[in-house]
Write a protein that holds these residues in place. Structure first.
Motif, PDB file in Angstrom:
ATOM      1  N   THR A 132      18.207   8.528  33.369  1.00  0.00           N
ATOM      2  CA  THR A 132      17.463   7.582  34.448  1.00  0.00           C
ATOM      3  C   THR A 132      16.218   8.468  34.719  1.00  0.00           C
ATOM      4  OG1 THR A 132      19.583   7.120  35.328  1.00  0.00           O
ATOM      5  CG2 THR A 132      17.818   6.958  36.705  1.00  0.00           C
ATOM      6  N   SER A 133      15.272   7.700  34.503  1.00  0.00           N
ATOM      7  CA  SER A 133      13.912   8.235  34.526  1.00  0.00           C
ATOM      8  C   SER A 133      13.080   7.743  35.750  1.00  0.00           C
ATOM      9  CB  SER A 133      13.048   8.142  33.194  1.00  0.00           C
ATOM     10  OG  SER A 133      11.715   8.645  33.434  1.00  0.00           O
ATOM     11  N   THR A 134      12.236   8.603  36.092  1.00  0.00           N
ATOM     12  CA  THR A 134      11.135   7.932  37.094  1.00  0.00           C
ATOM     13  C   THR A 134      10.350   6.767  36.707  1.00  0.00           C
ATOM     14  OG1 THR A 134      11.249  10.408  38.050  1.00  0.00           O
ATOM     15  CG2 THR A 134       9.365   8.646  38.487  1.00  0.00           C
ATOM     16  N   VAL A 135       9.959   6.876  35.287  1.00  0.00           N
ATOM     17  CA  VAL A 135       9.282   5.862  34.655  1.00  0.00           C
ATOM     18  C   VAL A 135      10.277   4.729  34.204  1.00  0.00           C
ATOM     19  CG1 VAL A 135       7.643   5.125  32.743  1.00  0.00           C
ATOM     20  CG2 VAL A 135       7.503   7.343  33.850  1.00  0.00           C
ATOM     21  N   GLY A 140       7.159  -2.880  29.376  1.00  0.00           N
ATOM     22  CA  GLY A 140       7.559  -2.529  30.633  1.00  0.00           C
ATOM     23  C   GLY A 140       6.851  -1.638  31.565  1.00  0.00           C
ATOM     24  N   LEU A 141       5.661  -1.276  30.904  1.00  0.00           N
ATOM     25  CA  LEU A 141       4.900  -0.366  31.658  1.00  0.00           C
ATOM     26  C   LEU A 141       4.376  -1.196  32.732  1.00  0.00           C
ATOM     27  CD1 LEU A 141       2.830   1.839  28.814  1.00  0.00           C
ATOM     28  CD2 LEU A 141       4.830   2.434  29.935  1.00  0.00           C
ATOM     29  N   THR A 142       3.971  -0.332  33.817  1.00  0.00           N
ATOM     30  CA  THR A 142       3.265  -1.045  35.031  1.00  0.00           C
ATOM     31  C   THR A 142       1.912  -1.038  34.684  1.00  0.00           C
ATOM     32  OG1 THR A 142       2.762   1.035  36.044  1.00  0.00           O
ATOM     33  CG2 THR A 142       4.990   0.066  36.727  1.00  0.00           C
ATOM     34  N   ALA A 143       0.970  -1.709  35.485  1.00  0.00           N
ATOM     35  CA  ALA A 143      -0.459  -1.954  35.168  1.00  0.00           C
ATOM     36  C   ALA A 143      -1.221  -0.702  35.167  1.00  0.00           C
ATOM     37  CB  ALA A 143      -0.955  -2.838  36.290  1.00  0.00           C
ATOM     38  N   GLY A 144      -0.916   0.306  36.005  1.00  0.00           N
ATOM     39  CA  GLY A 144      -1.173   1.655  36.163  1.00  0.00           C
ATOM     40  C   GLY A 144      -1.119   2.431  35.080  1.00  0.00           C
ATOM     41  N   ALA A 159      -9.892  12.225  37.220  1.00  0.00           N
ATOM     42  CA  ALA A 159      -9.345  13.453  37.646  1.00  0.00           C
ATOM     43  C   ALA A 159      -8.383  13.967  36.671  1.00  0.00           C
ATOM     44  CB  ALA A 159      -8.728  13.391  38.922  1.00  0.00           C
ATOM     45  N   THR A 160      -7.958  13.297  35.702  1.00  0.00           N
ATOM     46  CA  THR A 160      -6.864  13.631  34.655  1.00  0.00           C
ATOM     47  C   THR A 160      -7.472  14.501  33.524  1.00  0.00           C
ATOM     48  OG1 THR A 160      -5.674  11.437  35.062  1.00  0.00           O
ATOM     49  CG2 THR A 160      -5.294  12.726  33.138  1.00  0.00           C
ATOM     50  N   THR A 161      -6.805  15.378  33.583  1.00  0.00           N
ATOM     51  CA  THR A 161      -7.470  16.318  32.217  1.00  0.00           C
ATOM     52  C   THR A 161      -7.385  15.930  30.981  1.00  0.00           C
ATOM     53  OG1 THR A 161      -5.189  17.654  32.217  1.00  0.00           O
ATOM     54  CG2 THR A 161      -6.844  18.559  33.708  1.00  0.00           C
ATOM     55  N   ALA A 162      -7.838  16.432  30.096  1.00  0.00           N
ATOM     56  CA  ALA A 162      -7.359  15.770  28.663  1.00  0.00           C
ATOM     57  C   ALA A 162      -6.050  16.150  28.059  1.00  0.00           C
ATOM     58  CB  ALA A 162      -8.529  16.664  27.454  1.00  0.00           C
ATOM     59  N   ILE A 163      -5.731  17.140  28.526  1.00  0.00           N
ATOM     60  CA  ILE A 163      -4.089  17.486  28.032  1.00  0.00           C
ATOM     61  C   ILE A 163      -3.146  16.564  28.683  1.00  0.00           C
ATOM     62  CG2 ILE A 163      -4.689  19.753  27.231  1.00  0.00           C
ATOM     63  CD1 ILE A 163      -3.337  20.926  29.849  1.00  0.00           C
ATOM     64  N   GLN A 164      -3.264  16.160  29.828  1.00  0.00           N
ATOM     65  CA  GLN A 164      -2.546  15.250  30.555  1.00  0.00           C
ATOM     66  C   GLN A 164      -2.797  13.912  30.130  1.00  0.00           C
ATOM     67  OE1 GLN A 164      -4.176  15.993  34.676  1.00  0.00           O
ATOM     68  NE2 GLN A 164      -2.245  16.859  35.493  1.00  0.00           N
ATOM     69  N   ALA A 165      -3.975  13.335  29.802  1.00  0.00           N
ATOM     70  CA  ALA A 165      -4.377  12.144  28.920  1.00  0.00           C
ATOM     71  C   ALA A 165      -3.638  12.032  27.632  1.00  0.00           C
ATOM     72  CB  ALA A 165      -5.728  11.984  28.860  1.00  0.00           C
ATOM     73  N   PHE A 166      -3.711  13.124  26.992  1.00  0.00           N
ATOM     74  CA  PHE A 166      -2.996  13.334  25.493  1.00  0.00           C
ATOM     75  C   PHE A 166      -1.475  13.046  25.768  1.00  0.00           C
ATOM     76  CE2 PHE A 166      -6.087  16.472  23.966  1.00  0.00           C
ATOM     77  CZ  PHE A 166      -6.898  15.696  23.954  1.00  0.00           C
ATOM     78  N   SER A 167      -0.816  13.560  26.687  1.00  0.00           N
ATOM     79  CA  SER A 167       0.632  13.563  27.017  1.00  0.00           C
ATOM     80  C   SER A 167       1.036  12.236  27.567  1.00  0.00           C
ATOM     81  CB  SER A 167       0.989  14.749  27.880  1.00  0.00           C
ATOM     82  OG  SER A 167       0.353  14.656  28.977  1.00  0.00           O
ATOM     83  N   ASN A 168       0.113  11.706  28.611  1.00  0.00           N
ATOM     84  CA  ASN A 168       0.338  10.296  28.956  1.00  0.00           C
ATOM     85  C   ASN A 168       0.461   9.220  27.734  1.00  0.00           C
ATOM     86  OD1 ASN A 168       0.443  11.151  31.634  1.00  0.00           O
ATOM     87  ND2 ASN A 168      -1.553  10.656  32.005  1.00  0.00           N
ATOM     88  N   PHE A 169      -0.525   9.360  26.813  1.00  0.00           N
ATOM     89  CA  PHE A 169      -0.671   8.393  25.710  1.00  0.00           C
ATOM     90  C   PHE A 169       0.753   8.546  24.832  1.00  0.00           C
ATOM     91  CE2 PHE A 169      -1.844   8.358  21.159  1.00  0.00           C
ATOM     92  CZ  PHE A 169      -1.865   6.967  21.088  1.00  0.00           C
ATOM     93  N   MET A 170       1.153   9.775  24.601  1.00  0.00           N
ATOM     94  CA  MET A 170       2.262   9.875  23.809  1.00  0.00           C
ATOM     95  C   MET A 170       3.686   9.676  24.376  1.00  0.00           C
ATOM     96  SD  MET A 170       1.436  13.520  21.537  1.00  0.00           S
ATOM     97  CE  MET A 170       1.238  14.588  22.939  1.00  0.00           C
ATOM     98  N   ARG A 171       3.712   9.665  25.857  1.00  0.00           N
ATOM     99  CA  ARG A 171       4.737   9.355  26.521  1.00  0.00           C
ATOM    100  C   ARG A 171       4.932   8.002  26.705  1.00  0.00           C
ATOM    101  NH1 ARG A 171       3.755  12.644  30.738  1.00  0.00           N
ATOM    102  NH2 ARG A 171       5.024  14.306  29.531  1.00  0.00           N
ATOM    103  N   ASN A 200      -4.298   3.712  27.915  1.00  0.00           N
ATOM    104  CA  ASN A 200      -5.292   3.360  27.248  1.00  0.00           C
ATOM    105  C   ASN A 200      -6.464   4.492  27.316  1.00  0.00           C
ATOM    106  OD1 ASN A 200      -4.733   0.950  26.055  1.00  0.00           O
ATOM    107  ND2 ASN A 200      -5.222  -0.049  28.137  1.00  0.00           N
ATOM    108  N   THR A 201      -6.381   4.983  28.694  1.00  0.00           N
ATOM    109  CA  THR A 201      -7.345   6.188  28.883  1.00  0.00           C
ATOM    110  C   THR A 201      -6.847   7.356  27.895  1.00  0.00           C
ATOM    111  OG1 THR A 201      -7.838   5.607  31.194  1.00  0.00           O
ATOM    112  CG2 THR A 201      -8.009   7.926  30.711  1.00  0.00           C
ATOM    113  N   GLY A 202      -5.456   7.615  27.973  1.00  0.00           N
ATOM    114  CA  GLY A 202      -4.967   8.727  26.899  1.00  0.00           C
ATOM    115  C   GLY A 202      -5.403   8.481  25.434  1.00  0.00           C
ATOM    116  N   LYS A 203      -5.284   7.227  24.996  1.00  0.00           N
ATOM    117  CA  LYS A 203      -5.501   6.648  23.599  1.00  0.00           C
ATOM    118  C   LYS A 203      -7.278   6.959  23.477  1.00  0.00           C
ATOM    119  CE  LYS A 203      -5.466   2.971  20.331  1.00  0.00           C
ATOM    120  NZ  LYS A 203      -4.790   1.647  20.301  1.00  0.00           N
ATOM    121  N   THR A 204      -7.907   6.821  24.423  1.00  0.00           N
ATOM    122  CA  THR A 204      -9.430   7.095  23.968  1.00  0.00           C
ATOM    123  C   THR A 204      -9.566   8.583  23.976  1.00  0.00           C
ATOM    124  OG1 THR A 204      -9.972   5.029  25.344  1.00  0.00           O
ATOM    125  CG2 THR A 204     -11.602   6.922  25.293  1.00  0.00           C
ATOM    126  N   GLU A 205      -9.001   9.326  24.907  1.00  0.00           N
ATOM    127  CA  GLU A 205      -9.127  10.722  24.575  1.00  0.00           C
ATOM    128  C   GLU A 205      -8.513  11.246  23.330  1.00  0.00           C
ATOM    129  OE1 GLU A 205     -10.466  13.047  26.481  1.00  0.00           O
ATOM    130  OE2 GLU A 205     -10.742  12.535  28.283  1.00  0.00           O
TER     131      GLU A 205
END
Length: 488
Positions: free
Chosen positions: A380-383, A76-80, A326-338, A86-91
């Motif tokens: 109820t989440s924004t995502v 159910g993730l959006t394309a973005g 523009a995404t920092t590494a720590i944001q990328a890590f958390s996006n991947f895990m989230r 995937n960017t987070g997984k690479t990081e």
């Protein structure tokens, strides 16, 4: 600046080194912290269950085979969102080097190295990458006895400082000395042998990140409501449990800082010491890899001759062309895990569907589910992919007093020296190592280790009654529970 390590070449290097190395820890007994100051040896873990039981007795079925039931993005993730995943997984799997800011002290050079089994985002792999990392890229570090090629990835914490005050912080195992790009830097590793002899070292292994975004979205009210549920049954069994509240400014070293600006419930880490995935990521980047970032901006080792990158090492690129850049590494890590999906259980492996079904019921009947709560529902989440979803994690996310057998002498937040968060059990079927220090690969032993202390000495583990109920079962019933756990 960053380099993607070839997982195949790295794995071959680790295996090759394992085949030729002298096992430094073959007779090393890991010491468990004892509040009374004494030690008791804890045998080194092996990657498969010990043959502790004869034929006909209940035994750990072992790591569940077949494809990894984890590692995929949430449905159910959006394309973005999928692109950020995937960017987070690479990081996450990127290996850092000295010019990136690695070190000066660290435990490994990537998140993926620690969180690899059974898929990226998991926990310790069967072959420990820390052994090969000691000499990677010219490194001159030695491998301490508690790090083994067939043992879990570990971080080491010292219980007390030299003056007897509480420590509890991570003492990184490796340094950048000798590595490419670290010319002129000479650092000594901590004297682990002396600290081990003083019973002053405890260990932690990586916690799996699967389904973390769902865990993050469980409302505090649901955790507190579950805490209050089944109170009579919990009281009879000696189960208490309380949330570890995340208090702004409280040090993770075990030294309290009574700043009460934030009173929400933390839920990540072995003692539920971290509130959010972003904080969890930032802390790991700094503590495990030595890379400073926008949350942890100060180098843990400020030796002048060992600084080879500007500080903080990782910041937002304000001149980026794309949002991902523009995404920092720590944001990328958390996006991947989230956005990482929870593990998928097996309906029939091991032991068959009937045994697993029986085991699930018995798991609840003996009282295991009173702490390892089968399910919550997200808020109820924004995502949308995280909104109002079931979270079948098998944890109440509370910290429980676990007695002297599991006590590590370290306080984090409001979690004391013998308190630990109920570990989420989803994905347990494909884990190689158990308990906070990875002391065993045998699920039966892991269950028994939950029981220690007694009422007479006022140090009884909250799990004593439940483990007693398990021990009173027949072997067939015990086996059903073990099969159920390995099906998760």
């Amino acid at each position: 600046m960053r380099k993607i390590a070839s997982s195949l070449l790295f794995s071959l290097a680790v295996v090759g080194l394992y085949l030729v190395q002298i096992d430094l820890a073959s007779s090393f007994g890991f010491r468990r912290f004892n509040g009374g100051g004494s030690t008791s040896p804890s045998p080194s873990p092996s990657p498969s269950p010990s043959p502790s039981f004869t034929s006909g007795q209940a035994h750990d079925p072992g790591v569940r085979g077949g494809p990894a039931g984890a590692g995929d993005p949430l449905p159910g993730l959006t394309a973005g969102q999928f692109e950020y995943f995937n960017t987070g997984k690479t990081e996450f799997v990127t290996a850092e080097d000295v010019p990136d800011g690695l070190g000066p002290r660290m435990n490994l050079d990537s998140c993926g190295g620690c969180h690899m089994a059974p898929a990226v985002g998991g926990t310790s792999p069967t072959v420990n990458p820390q052994v090969a990392f000691a000499s990677l890229d010219g490194g001159t570090d030695t491998v301490p006895a508690f790090i083994r090629a067939n043992g879990p990835v570990r971080e080491a914490r010292f219980v007390k400082n030299a003056d007897g005050t509480p420590d509890g912080g991570v003492h990184a195992i490796f340094t950048i000395t000798g590595r490419t790009g670290a010319t002129g830097c000479t650092l000594a590793q901590p004297n682990f042998a002396a600290q081990l002899a003083n019973n002053n070292v405890i260990f932690r292994i990586p916690t799996p990140a699967f389904g973390s975004g769902l865990m993050e979205q469980i409302p505090d009210s649901a955790i507190l409501s579950n805490q209050a549920a089944s109170s009579n049954q919990k009281s009879t069994l000696g189960i208490k449990g309380r949330p570890n509240f995340s208090v702004s400014g409280r040090a993770i070293s075990g030294q309290t800082n009574n700043n009460g600006n934030d009173g929400t419930i933390a839920r990540f880490g072995w003692k539920a010491q971290n509130k959010s995935l972003l904080l969890f990521s930032a802390e790991a980047y700094n503590v495990e890899m030595g890379i400073t970032n926008e949350i942890f901006q100060t180098e843990r080792d400020e030796t002048a001759n060992c600084q080879f990158a500007t500080t903080p090492n990782d910041i937002q690129n304000l001149d980026a062309v794309t949002p991902q850049e523009a995404t920092t590494a720590i944001q990328a890590f958390s996006n991947f895990m989230r956005f990482l999906a929870p593990p998928a259980p097996s309906p029939d492996t091991p032991g068959g569907a009937t045994s697993i079904s029986n085991g699930k019921k018995l798991f609840s009947d003996v009282g295991c589910a009173l702490c390892h709560t089968p399910s919550f529902t997200t808020q109820t989440s924004t995502v949308t992919a995280l909104s109002n979803k079931p979270v079948n994690l098998y944890s109440d996310l509370l910290v429980h007093f676990m007695g002297p057998g599991l006590a590590d002498g370290v306080s984090q937040g409001q979690a004391g020296p013998a308190e630990f968060r109920s570990a989420p059990l989803w994905g347990l079927g494909q884990r190689n190592f158990f308990l906070h220090d990875g002391r065993t690969s045998d699920l039966v032993r892991a269950i028994q280790e939950h029981s220690s202390g007694d009422a007479f000495h006022h140090n009884a583990s909250e799990a004593n009654g439940v483990v007693g109920n398990f021990n009173n079962l027949g072997d067939r019933s015990k086996q059903d529970i073990l099969n159920f756990l390995r099906s998760l």
